[in-house]
Design an enzyme around this catalytic site. Structure first.
Site, PDB file in Angstrom:
ATOM      1  N   LYS A   9      16.177  93.334  73.733  1.00 43.44           N
ATOM      2  CA  LYS A   9      17.222  94.194  74.701  1.00 43.44           C
ATOM      3  C   LYS A   9      17.955  93.158  75.397  1.00 43.44           C
ATOM      4  CE  LYS A   9      15.150  98.664  74.165  1.00 43.44           C
ATOM      5  NZ  LYS A   9      14.819 100.003  74.575  1.00 43.44           N
ATOM      6  N   HIS A  85      21.569 101.936  67.821  1.00 48.11           N
ATOM      7  CA  HIS A  85      20.545 102.385  68.819  1.00 48.11           C
ATOM      8  C   HIS A  85      21.002 103.235  69.969  1.00 48.11           C
ATOM      9  CE1 HIS A  85      17.301 101.718  71.906  1.00 48.11           C
ATOM     10  NE2 HIS A  85      16.756 101.104  71.105  1.00 48.11           N
ATOM     11  N   GLU A 156      13.391 106.891  66.426  1.00 48.09           N
ATOM     12  CA  GLU A 156      13.263 106.528  67.875  1.00 48.09           C
ATOM     13  C   GLU A 156      13.597 107.703  68.737  1.00 48.09           C
ATOM     14  OE1 GLU A 156      12.913 102.221  69.285  1.00 48.09           O
ATOM     15  OE2 GLU A 156      14.950 102.771  69.334  1.00 48.09           O
ATOM     16  N   GLY A 162      10.954 103.691  76.460  1.00 46.72           N
ATOM     17  CA  GLY A 162      10.770 102.995  77.861  1.00 46.72           C
ATOM     18  C   GLY A 162      10.030 104.207  78.954  1.00 46.72           C
ATOM     19  N   SER A 198       7.955 103.191  73.196  1.00 44.17           N
ATOM     20  CA  SER A 198       6.830 103.191  73.963  1.00 44.17           C
ATOM     21  C   SER A 198       5.329 102.742  73.103  1.00 44.17           C
ATOM     22  CB  SER A 198       6.278 104.600  74.884  1.00 44.17           C
ATOM     23  OG  SER A 198       7.493 104.848  75.913  1.00 44.17           O
TER      24      SER A 198
HETATM   25  P1  13P Z   1      10.377 100.640  74.338  1.00 44.78           P
HETATM   26  O1  13P Z   1       9.199 100.191  73.357  1.00 44.78           O
HETATM   27  O2  13P Z   1      10.280  99.711  75.500  1.00 44.78           O
HETATM   28  O3  13P Z   1      10.015 102.156  74.752  1.00 44.78           O
HETATM   29  O4  13P Z   1      11.714 100.388  73.648  1.00 44.78           O
HETATM   30  C1  13P Z   1      11.670 101.422  72.177  1.00 44.78           C
HETATM   31  C2  13P Z   1      13.065 100.819  71.792  1.00 44.78           C
HETATM   32  O5  13P Z   1      14.224 101.266  72.257  1.00 44.78           O
HETATM   33  C3  13P Z   1      13.158  99.651  70.710  1.00 44.78           C
HETATM   34  O6  13P Z   1      14.316  99.637  70.094  1.00 44.78           O
END
Ligand code: 13P
Length: 236
Positions: A9, A85, A156, A162, A198
């Site tokens: 990110k 995303h 996702e 997160g 996560s």
């Molecule tokens: P996290 O692993 O921090 O939850 O993020 C997942 C994500 O958005 C990966 O693209």
């Protein structure tokens, strides 16, 4: 072999990235294929590693200040690119038409798109998960069977990103099966489906019991090089 995609990110400074690359550069694995999606700014630092990008322009080429084209990504050695995303769909209002064009541009350059799909907490609570997955998978209808077969899907759920809150293994297994069966019945192709949200060193042993998924999309837990390597070492 599982596919593990690190999504950095908007994290890490130049110094942090340099030490990160140093800590992961000698990693090799017989059990996982891994890809790093750093901030676009840092792609050159990752040139000795399997490279991914977090996004691509919906325009093929030309004038769009700040964007990066599929052709440019290809010229930097990018193998995979995240598309759609939820952070971009929600915060930047990316719409299905843009996502479809991004996939088209990537396929034209031979870059593998990783299409991210998944429901919000409200949609989950309203029992609309399959409706959301159907809607987001509908983008595939503009591509050929061969093209669809090369696309990777990342499931996702937005509420798991997160937050430290994960679906149960049964829920993940059901969603992955739903996605695979849907794509298979509509287009007669089998595709790879990753789970993201996560994923970390504390829950990986549990997640590894999900039998039908093909890998992971990892955000926060990919930001520390050595710890990310330990996470991958736990995968089979
Ligand atoms: P996290 O692993 O921090 O939850 O993020 C997942 C994500 O958005 C990966 O693209």
């Amino acid at each position: 072999m599982k596919l593990v995609v690190a999504n950095h990110k908007m994290n890490l400074t130049k110094e942090e990235v340099l030490s990160y690359v140093d800590s992961v550069k000698d990693f090799a694995s017989n059990t996982v294929e891994f890809v790093f999606c750093p901030s676009t700014l840092y792609l050159p630092y990752f040139s000795s590693l399997p490279l991914g990008s977090q996004d691509v322009s919906y325009l093929k080429e030309g004038s769009l200040t700040g964007d990066v084209s599929a052709k440019q990504l290809k010229s930097m050695g990018v193998l995979y690119t995240l598309v759609g995303h939820s952070e971009r769909r929600v915060k930047l209002h990316e719409n299905p038409e843009m996502i479809q064009k991004k996939i088209e541009n990537l396929l034209n350059e031979g870059i593998i798109p990783i299409l991210c799909i998944g429901e919000s907490i409200d949609e989950k609570e309203q029992g609309k998960v399959e409706e959301v997955l159907d809607r987001e998978l509908a983008i595939l209808s503009s591509f050929t069977k061969e093209e669809i077969a090369s696309i990777v899907i990342a499931y996702e759920p937005m509420w798991a990103i997160g937050t430290g809150v994960l679906p149960t293994n049964q829920e993940i297994e059901n969603r992955v099966r739903y996605i695979k069966e849907k794509v298979s019945s509509l287009y007669q192709v089998s595709i790879r489906v990753l789970y993201g949200g996560s994923v970390n060193i504390d829950n990986i042993d549990t997640l590894e019991k999900v039998s039908n998924m093909d890998g992971y999309l990892v955000g926060g837990a990919s930001l520390d090089g050595p710890r990310f390597l330990s996470l991958m070492e736990r995968m089979r």
